[in-house]
Write an enzyme that holds these catalytic residues in place. Structure first.
Site, PDB file in Angstrom:
ATOM      1  N   ALA A   8       0.842  -1.204   0.000  1.00  0.00           N
ATOM      2  CA  ALA A   8       0.000   0.000   0.000  1.00  0.00           C
ATOM      3  C   ALA A   8       0.873   1.249   0.000  1.00  0.00           C
ATOM      4  CB  ALA A   8      -0.917  -0.005   1.225  1.00  0.00           C
ATOM      5  N   ARG A  37       0.518   2.088   8.173  1.00  0.00           N
ATOM      6  CA  ARG A  37       0.194   2.587   6.838  1.00  0.00           C
ATOM      7  C   ARG A  37      -1.268   2.321   6.480  1.00  0.00           C
ATOM      8  NH1 ARG A  37       4.589   2.380   1.882  1.00  0.00           N
ATOM      9  NH2 ARG A  37       4.891   4.614   2.004  1.00  0.00           N
ATOM     10  N   THR A  89      17.598  -1.677  -3.395  1.00  0.00           N
ATOM     11  CA  THR A  89      18.952  -2.071  -3.801  1.00  0.00           C
ATOM     12  C   THR A  89      19.541  -2.914  -2.670  1.00  0.00           C
ATOM     13  OG1 THR A  89      19.139   0.036  -4.960  1.00  0.00           O
ATOM     14  CG2 THR A  89      21.184  -1.147  -4.550  1.00  0.00           C
ATOM     15  N   ASN A 221      13.223   4.506 -17.202  1.00  0.00           N
ATOM     16  CA  ASN A 221      13.821   5.297 -16.125  1.00  0.00           C
ATOM     17  C   ASN A 221      15.266   5.677 -16.433  1.00  0.00           C
ATOM     18  OD1 ASN A 221      11.611   5.601 -14.586  1.00  0.00           O
ATOM     19  ND2 ASN A 221      12.100   4.052 -13.071  1.00  0.00           N
ATOM     20  N   PHE A 223      16.505   6.257 -19.405  1.00  0.00           N
ATOM     21  CA  PHE A 223      16.477   7.348 -20.386  1.00  0.00           C
ATOM     22  C   PHE A 223      16.090   8.677 -19.733  1.00  0.00           C
ATOM     23  CE2 PHE A 223      16.779   6.285 -25.020  1.00  0.00           C
ATOM     24  CZ  PHE A 223      17.351   5.029 -24.856  1.00  0.00           C
ATOM     25  N   CYS A 273      13.185   5.739  -7.593  1.00  0.00           N
ATOM     26  CA  CYS A 273      13.381   4.812  -8.713  1.00  0.00           C
ATOM     27  C   CYS A 273      14.632   5.016  -9.557  1.00  0.00           C
ATOM     28  CB  CYS A 273      12.164   4.861  -9.624  1.00  0.00           C
ATOM     29  SG  CYS A 273      10.663   4.336  -8.796  1.00  0.00           S
ATOM     30  N   PHE A 335      11.994  15.311  -2.883  1.00  0.00           N
ATOM     31  CA  PHE A 335      12.845  15.189  -4.072  1.00  0.00           C
ATOM     32  C   PHE A 335      12.305  15.988  -5.246  1.00  0.00           C
ATOM     33  CE2 PHE A 335       9.944  11.833  -5.415  1.00  0.00           C
ATOM     34  CZ  PHE A 335      10.042  11.823  -6.800  1.00  0.00           C
ATOM     35  N   LYS A 336      11.029  16.372  -5.167  1.00  0.00           N
ATOM     36  CA  LYS A 336      10.485  17.339  -6.122  1.00  0.00           C
ATOM     37  C   LYS A 336       9.224  17.941  -5.514  1.00  0.00           C
ATOM     38  CE  LYS A 336       7.874  14.111  -9.016  1.00  0.00           C
ATOM     39  NZ  LYS A 336       7.621  13.687 -10.372  1.00  0.00           N
TER      40      LYS A 336
HETATM   41  P1  NAI Z   1       6.583   1.828  -1.006  1.00  0.00           P
HETATM   42  O1  NAI Z   1       7.724   1.568  -0.126  1.00  0.00           O
HETATM   43  O2  NAI Z   1       5.867   3.140  -0.917  1.00  0.00           O
HETATM   44  O3  NAI Z   1       5.477   0.690  -0.801  1.00  0.00           O
HETATM   45  C1  NAI Z   1       5.766  -0.657  -0.734  1.00  0.00           C
HETATM   46  C2  NAI Z   1       4.874  -1.256   0.337  1.00  0.00           C
HETATM   47  O4  NAI Z   1       4.986  -2.672   0.273  1.00  0.00           O
HETATM   48  C3  NAI Z   1       5.252  -0.871   1.764  1.00  0.00           C
HETATM   49  O5  NAI Z   1       4.151  -0.232   2.394  1.00  0.00           O
HETATM   50  C4  NAI Z   1       5.592  -2.207   2.449  1.00  0.00           C
HETATM   51  O6  NAI Z   1       5.201  -2.264   3.793  1.00  0.00           O
HETATM   52  C5  NAI Z   1       4.822  -3.177   1.602  1.00  0.00           C
HETATM   53  N1  NAI Z   1       5.297  -4.560   1.662  1.00  0.00           N
HETATM   54  C6  NAI Z   1       6.562  -5.022   1.520  1.00  0.00           C
HETATM   55  N2  NAI Z   1       6.571  -6.370   1.616  1.00  0.00           N
HETATM   56  C7  NAI Z   1       5.289  -6.757   1.810  1.00  0.00           C
HETATM   57  C8  NAI Z   1       4.637  -8.016   1.966  1.00  0.00           C
HETATM   58  N3  NAI Z   1       5.327  -9.166   1.931  1.00  0.00           N
HETATM   59  N4  NAI Z   1       3.302  -8.049   2.164  1.00  0.00           N
HETATM   60  C9  NAI Z   1       2.587  -6.903   2.202  1.00  0.00           C
HETATM   61  N5  NAI Z   1       3.141  -5.681   2.055  1.00  0.00           N
HETATM   62  C10 NAI Z   1       4.466  -5.610   1.847  1.00  0.00           C
HETATM   63  O7  NAI Z   1       7.095   1.598  -2.505  1.00  0.00           O
HETATM   64  P2  NAI Z   1       6.507   2.210  -3.860  1.00  0.00           P
HETATM   65  O8  NAI Z   1       7.074   3.545  -4.141  1.00  0.00           O
HETATM   66  O9  NAI Z   1       5.038   2.037  -3.890  1.00  0.00           O
HETATM   67  O10 NAI Z   1       7.193   1.249  -4.921  1.00  0.00           O
HETATM   68  C11 NAI Z   1       6.807  -0.095  -5.072  1.00  0.00           C
HETATM   69  C12 NAI Z   1       7.421  -0.628  -6.326  1.00  0.00           C
HETATM   70  O11 NAI Z   1       6.959   0.141  -7.442  1.00  0.00           O
HETATM   71  C13 NAI Z   1       8.937  -0.558  -6.362  1.00  0.00           C
HETATM   72  O12 NAI Z   1       9.412  -1.664  -7.062  1.00  0.00           O
HETATM   73  C14 NAI Z   1       9.209   0.695  -7.173  1.00  0.00           C
HETATM   74  O13 NAI Z   1      10.435   0.628  -7.826  1.00  0.00           O
HETATM   75  C15 NAI Z   1       8.070   0.684  -8.160  1.00  0.00           C
HETATM   76  N6  NAI Z   1       7.689   1.979  -8.701  1.00  0.00           N
HETATM   77  C16 NAI Z   1       7.621   3.086  -7.906  1.00  0.00           C
HETATM   78  C17 NAI Z   1       7.232   4.305  -8.438  1.00  0.00           C
HETATM   79  C18 NAI Z   1       7.173   5.521  -7.587  1.00  0.00           C
HETATM   80  O14 NAI Z   1       6.995   6.604  -8.134  1.00  0.00           O
HETATM   81  N7  NAI Z   1       7.283   5.430  -6.286  1.00  0.00           N
HETATM   82  C19 NAI Z   1       6.849   4.445  -9.841  1.00  0.00           C
HETATM   83  C20 NAI Z   1       6.893   3.221 -10.566  1.00  0.00           C
HETATM   84  C21 NAI Z   1       7.308   2.047  -9.998  1.00  0.00           C
END
Ligand code: NAI
Length: 477
Positions: A8, A37, A89, A221, A223, A273, A335-336
């Site tokens: 979430a 959360r 990472t 990303n 690019f 990212c 960051f922005k």
């Molecule tokens: P985030 O850290 O905001 O959310 C990830 C959530 O997953 C956390 O709330 C965490 O508690 C939960 N989580 C982790 N393991 C879990 C499990 N086993 N069961 C249930 N919940 C679990 O990360 P965000 O930003 O949403 O990114 C998620 C993915 O999307 C990453 O791979 C990121 O690279 C990708 N991404 C992120 C973007 C961004 O703008 N933030 C854009 C496009 C892709």
């Protein structure tokens, strides 16, 4: 149809809110292991800030959008499971500092397998290394007790940009769905495409094979980040030659082959990212023996580090080679603009760089909470991308103050550093701020958003990134 989304966060929350809004007949449940959360998602103060998000959540929550910690129940009941967990990472072991750590992804896959009594489409929403679907497929298959259950894995990377997430989700340039080249794979692609077709024109829903979809996200990303590093490299040359990076960017951006977007020079790119995905791309390249290709992309990250360091050196150099004991007001930590997200924000490296030289940073950001800033400035590198991320012991924090009032932040300061392009900074009464500051008063505009001529008129020594330097800032003056 029931959809569950594991994770979430910045991606899972907004994307599922949009699906729920546009597909009222589908039940959407977002689950997370982080109780706090989920509690926030169910409250009036959502855990993330995105313009327009609250309104959408308010409309759908309790109707067909739910947030829960009961992962087993909701994943077990779902027809489609999105996985949107962290893919940080690696911090230790093979590939540390470069490779993606798929611990959370694998954990999610094991969970799906263990609670599934019906076949499911499993959607990779997280950004993952190319070929992850293959590994995940094996985990799912080997851990599911019911042999009749079939998992179809799709790659559906998310291209939203934070700060404009809701607009991006409502009107995406494209949605990409990758799947296996088998009848069941193609059927799964069509099922997911039907969901998006509720609001996205068919011609914008692209399909591909799994590996192309996975690689497309990393490439996109790389690019985007490359454009920022390219113009930032030119900004350094502009300062050395008297050219103006805005004029150069405008001149090249009018060439339709180059285009004008993403050409703003700045103190550096941040966000969760870009760096992570490029490092991951480099690691994948190296793993398949393409060292030159890895080096090429690695340079995009090196240039970004250089830009942050260059900014720090410019500040220290301008202030008579010492910032020791000097109060520096930092405007902006996110960051922005229009996001409260601080992951890999350049402000972290800039503040740390200044503090290492003895500065006392007084930070103001309209959206970022004090505790977040303390966490970011005290945590080891890459630690932020883990669910249990918290404040660490660090001497850095002795020299950090967080202010909720920008005027108080500048009171008694020797310099102001603008590190985020928040619109409100442009409207400040800088003449009044000048009066409160130690003289000579400096402004270092790391985003080129202020009226520099006016600042100079007021009396500020003004540094604008990539612009002709004030005589005061030229070495030897
Ligand atoms: P985030 O850290 O905001 O959310 C990830 C959530 O997953 C956390 O709330 C965490 O508690 C939960 N989580 C982790 N393991 C879990 C499990 N086993 N069961 C249930 N919940 C679990 O990360 P965000 O930003 O949403 O990114 C998620 C993915 O999307 C990453 O791979 C990121 O690279 C990708 N991404 C992120 C973007 C961004 O703008 N933030 C854009 C496009 C892709």
């Amino acid at each position: 149809m029931k959809i569950a989304c594991i994770g979430a966060g910045y991606v899972g929350g907004p994307t599922m809110a949009m699906v729920a809004l546009k597909c009222p007949e589908i039940e959407v449940v977002v689950v997370d292991i982080n109780e706090e959360r989920i509690k926030a998602w169910n409250s009036e103060k959502l855990p993330i800030y995105e313009p327009g998000l609250f309104e959408v959540v308010k409309e759908c929550r309790g109707r067909n959008l739910f947030f829960s910690t009961d992962t087993k129940k909701h994943v077990g009941e779902a027809d489609i499971v999105f996985v949107s967990v962290n893919t940080p990472t690696k911090t230790h072991g093979i590939g540390a500092g470069r490779a993606a750590d798929l611990t959370y992804w694998e954990g999610a896959a094991r969970l799906i397998a263990s609670v599934s009594s019906s076949s499911k489409i499993v959607v990779e929403k997280s950004t993952v290394p190319v070929k992850t679907a293959e590994a995940i497929g094996k985990v799912l298959k080997r851990n599911c007790l019911n042999p009749d259950v079939n998992f179809e894995i799709l790659s559906n990377p998310e291209f939203l940009a934070e700060g404009t997430a809701m607009e991006d989700l409502k009107h995406p340039d494209r949605v990409l769905i990758g799947g296996a080249d088998t009848p069941s794979g193609q059927k799964a692609i069509q099922t997911l495409a039907e969901v998006y077709a509720h609001w996205i024109p068919r011609e914008r829903i692209l399909t591909a094979n799994l590996w192309s979809a996975e690689l497309a996200k990393l490439t996109a990303n790389a690019f985007l980040a490359q454009r920022i590093s390219s113009i930032n490299a030119i900004s350094a040359l502009c300062e050395a030659t008297g050219a103006d990076v805005s004029q150069v960017a405008h001149a090249i951006g009018t060439d339709s082959r180059i285009g004008g977007k993403f050409l703003n020079a700045s103190v550096g790119f941040g966000g969760s990212c870009f760096q992570k995905d490029i490092l991951n791309l480099c690691y994948v390249c190296e793993s398949v023996g393409l060292k030159e290709v890895a080096d090429y992309w690695g340079q995009v990250v090196s240039m970004n580090d250089y830009q942050k360091q260059r900014f720090v050196e410019r500040v220290i150099g301008a202030m008579f080679n010492t910032v020791s004991g000097k109060k520096i007001a930092v405007y902006g930590f996110a960051f922005k603009k229009d996001t409260g997200d601080t992951r890999e924000t350049p402000a972290i490296d800039v503040c740390k760089g200044l503090i290492r030289d003895g500065a006392k940073c007084c930070i103001y950001d309209p959206e970022v909470k004090a505790e977040q800033i303390f966490r970011d400035l005290s945590a080891p590198k890459f630690e932020w991308d883990r669910p249990n991320y918290s404040r660490s012991q660090s001497h850095m924090l002795e020299n950090v103050q967080v202010q909720s009032d920008p005027v108080a932040a500048a009171d008694g300061a020797h310099a102001i550093c603008v590190l985020t392009e928040w619109d409100e900074f442009k409207k400040y009464d800088f003449a009044a701020l000048y009066e409160k500051m130690v003289k000579p008063a400096f402004i270092f505009d790391g985003r080129n958003i202020l009226d520099h001529a006016k600042l100079r008129e007021i009396g500020f020594i003004t540094y604008a990134l990539g612009k002709p330097l004030d005589p005061f800032l030229v070495k030897g003056y």
